[in-house]
Scaffold this motif. Structure first.
Motif, PDB file in Angstrom:
ATOM      1  N   THR A   2       0.838  -1.198   0.000  1.00 18.67           N
ATOM      2  CA  THR A   2       0.000   0.000   0.000  1.00 18.67           C
ATOM      3  C   THR A   2       0.870   1.244   0.000  1.00 18.67           C
ATOM      4  O   THR A   2       1.771   1.386   0.834  1.00 18.67           O
ATOM      5  CB  THR A   2      -0.920   0.027   1.229  1.00 18.67           C
ATOM      6  N   ASP A   9       4.449   6.877  -1.210  1.00 18.83           N
ATOM      7  CA  ASP A   9       3.364   7.520  -1.936  1.00 18.83           C
ATOM      8  C   ASP A   9       3.964   8.564  -2.875  1.00 18.83           C
ATOM      9  O   ASP A   9       5.183   8.629  -3.048  1.00 18.83           O
ATOM     10  CB  ASP A   9       2.343   8.135  -0.972  1.00 18.83           C
ATOM     11  N   LEU A  37      -6.660   6.695   5.759  1.00 17.74           N
ATOM     12  CA  LEU A  37      -7.817   6.727   4.863  1.00 17.74           C
ATOM     13  C   LEU A  37      -7.478   7.349   3.525  1.00 17.74           C
ATOM     14  O   LEU A  37      -8.072   6.992   2.502  1.00 17.74           O
ATOM     15  CB  LEU A  37      -8.961   7.502   5.519  1.00 17.74           C
ATOM     16  N   SER A  38      -6.547   8.293   3.525  1.00 21.02           N
ATOM     17  CA  SER A  38      -6.140   8.950   2.280  1.00 21.02           C
ATOM     18  C   SER A  38      -4.764   9.557   2.468  1.00 21.02           C
ATOM     19  O   SER A  38      -4.459  10.112   3.529  1.00 21.02           O
ATOM     20  CB  SER A  38      -7.140  10.053   1.895  1.00 21.02           C
ATOM     21  N   CYS A  39      -3.915   9.460   1.433  1.00 16.05           N
ATOM     22  CA  CYS A  39      -2.614  10.130   1.458  1.00 16.05           C
ATOM     23  C   CYS A  39      -2.275  10.615   0.062  1.00 16.05           C
ATOM     24  O   CYS A  39      -1.150  10.488  -0.409  1.00 16.05           O
ATOM     25  CB  CYS A  39      -1.512   9.218   2.010  1.00 16.05           C
ATOM     26  N   ASP A  40      -3.264  11.202  -0.608  1.00 13.32           N
ATOM     27  CA  ASP A  40      -3.041  11.697  -1.964  1.00 13.32           C
ATOM     28  C   ASP A  40      -2.022  12.828  -1.972  1.00 13.32           C
ATOM     29  O   ASP A  40      -1.106  12.853  -2.773  1.00 13.32           O
ATOM     30  CB  ASP A  40      -4.360  12.172  -2.571  1.00 13.32           C
ATOM     31  N   VAL A  43      -2.595  13.906   4.612  1.00  6.92           N
ATOM     32  CA  VAL A  43      -2.871  12.572   5.145  1.00  6.92           C
ATOM     33  C   VAL A  43      -4.105  12.619   6.054  1.00  6.92           C
ATOM     34  O   VAL A  43      -4.148  13.389   7.018  1.00  6.92           O
ATOM     35  CB  VAL A  43      -1.673  12.019   5.951  1.00  6.92           C
ATOM     36  N   ARG A  45      -6.236  10.292   8.596  1.00  6.47           N
ATOM     37  CA  ARG A  45      -6.114   9.071   9.387  1.00  6.47           C
ATOM     38  C   ARG A  45      -7.337   8.886  10.268  1.00  6.47           C
ATOM     39  O   ARG A  45      -7.970   9.858  10.686  1.00  6.47           O
ATOM     40  CB  ARG A  45      -4.881   9.120  10.295  1.00  6.47           C
ATOM     41  N   GLU A  64     -10.992  11.028  13.407  1.00  6.93           N
ATOM     42  CA  GLU A  64     -10.291  11.273  12.159  1.00  6.93           C
ATOM     43  C   GLU A  64      -9.450  12.539  12.302  1.00  6.93           C
ATOM     44  O   GLU A  64      -9.917  13.538  12.855  1.00  6.93           O
ATOM     45  CB  GLU A  64     -11.262  11.419  10.990  1.00  6.93           C
ATOM     46  N   TYR A  66      -6.731  15.198  10.138  1.00  5.11           N
ATOM     47  CA  TYR A  66      -6.222  15.621   8.842  1.00  5.11           C
ATOM     48  C   TYR A  66      -4.860  16.258   9.055  1.00  5.11           C
ATOM     49  O   TYR A  66      -4.741  17.255   9.770  1.00  5.11           O
ATOM     50  CB  TYR A  66      -7.196  16.605   8.194  1.00  5.11           C
TER      51      TYR A  66
END
Length: 219
Positions: A2, A9, A37-40, A43, A45, A64, A66
């Protein structure tokens, strides 16, 4: 495998799911799991932890967070002319949440991106206003939205010289920035807070600091 966990990433990061797992400063908090949950780019979490309440009982909680990194901002001021040098730029989040055109008047600011707060704010002041800052005055450090965003913002202030160019567009074009500098009388900037023309939190905080404890306080 992942991205962001086992493999890099697009920003070259790994191990993003380990953030916070080793914290021991608060014995009433036991972190049991961290899920990315996302690290486009930044991040997002979801952290699961046990929390001991004031009456002694424990509960299982999830939050959550950010993580966009820490940042710095600076109020540039001219003590003799009693003016401040601000910026105006488009902010999509404000635009989609009720601001009439999304063009916010703000103090120069940006993320640290691996630099010290002092180095970062000198870089951002130059990029956004064309002004070269020497040694900025540290004002305070603030968690701007501690219920969901991890960012700690470092606040600074510094004088600017009237001989330096302030007009025109600034910013990093490759990052889509189109930033206008705005020079205002200090009293006018304060009045813009009252009428809502300045609606950015960091800017309001620095302007009010300048009036209460900073360069424009009543002596």
């Amino acid at each position: 495998m992942t991205a962001g966990l086992d493999t890099p990433d697009r920003r070259g990061r790994t191990g993003l799911d380990r953030h916070g797992r080793d914290l021991t400063g608060n014995p009433r908090v036991r972190i049991s799991d961290v899920e990315v949950l996302s690290c486009d780019w930044y991040v997002l979490r979801r952290t699961t932890f046990d929390f001991q309440h004031s009456d002694g009982h424990w509960s299982r909680e999830q939050r959550e967070t950010y993580d966009r990194g820490d940042g710095a901002t600076i109020l540039l001021y001219h003590p003799g002319r009693r003016t401040v040098l601000l910026t105006r730029q488009f902010r999509l989040p404000a635009y989609v949440n009720g601001h009439h055109d999304g063009m916010l008047i703000e103090t120069a600011a940006g993320l640290l991106d691996g630099d010290s707060p002092e180095e970062a704010i000198r870089r951002e002041a130059a990029e956004e206003t064309g002004h070269l800052v020497g040694t900025p005055e540290r004002v305070f450090d603030v968690y701007m939205s501690p219920g969901s965003v991890t960012e700690r913002l470092h606040f600074f202030a510094a004088p600017y010289r009237s001989t330096e160019a302030t007009a025109g567009a600034h910013g990093v074009a490759a990052e889509g920035e189109d930033i206008e500098t705005v020079e205002l009388p200090f009293e006018e900037a304060l009045s813009m807070i009252r009428c809502g023309a300045i609606a950015d939190a960091k800017t309001i905080m620095l302007l009010q600091w300048a009036a209460l404890d900073g360069p424009f306080r009543h002596r």
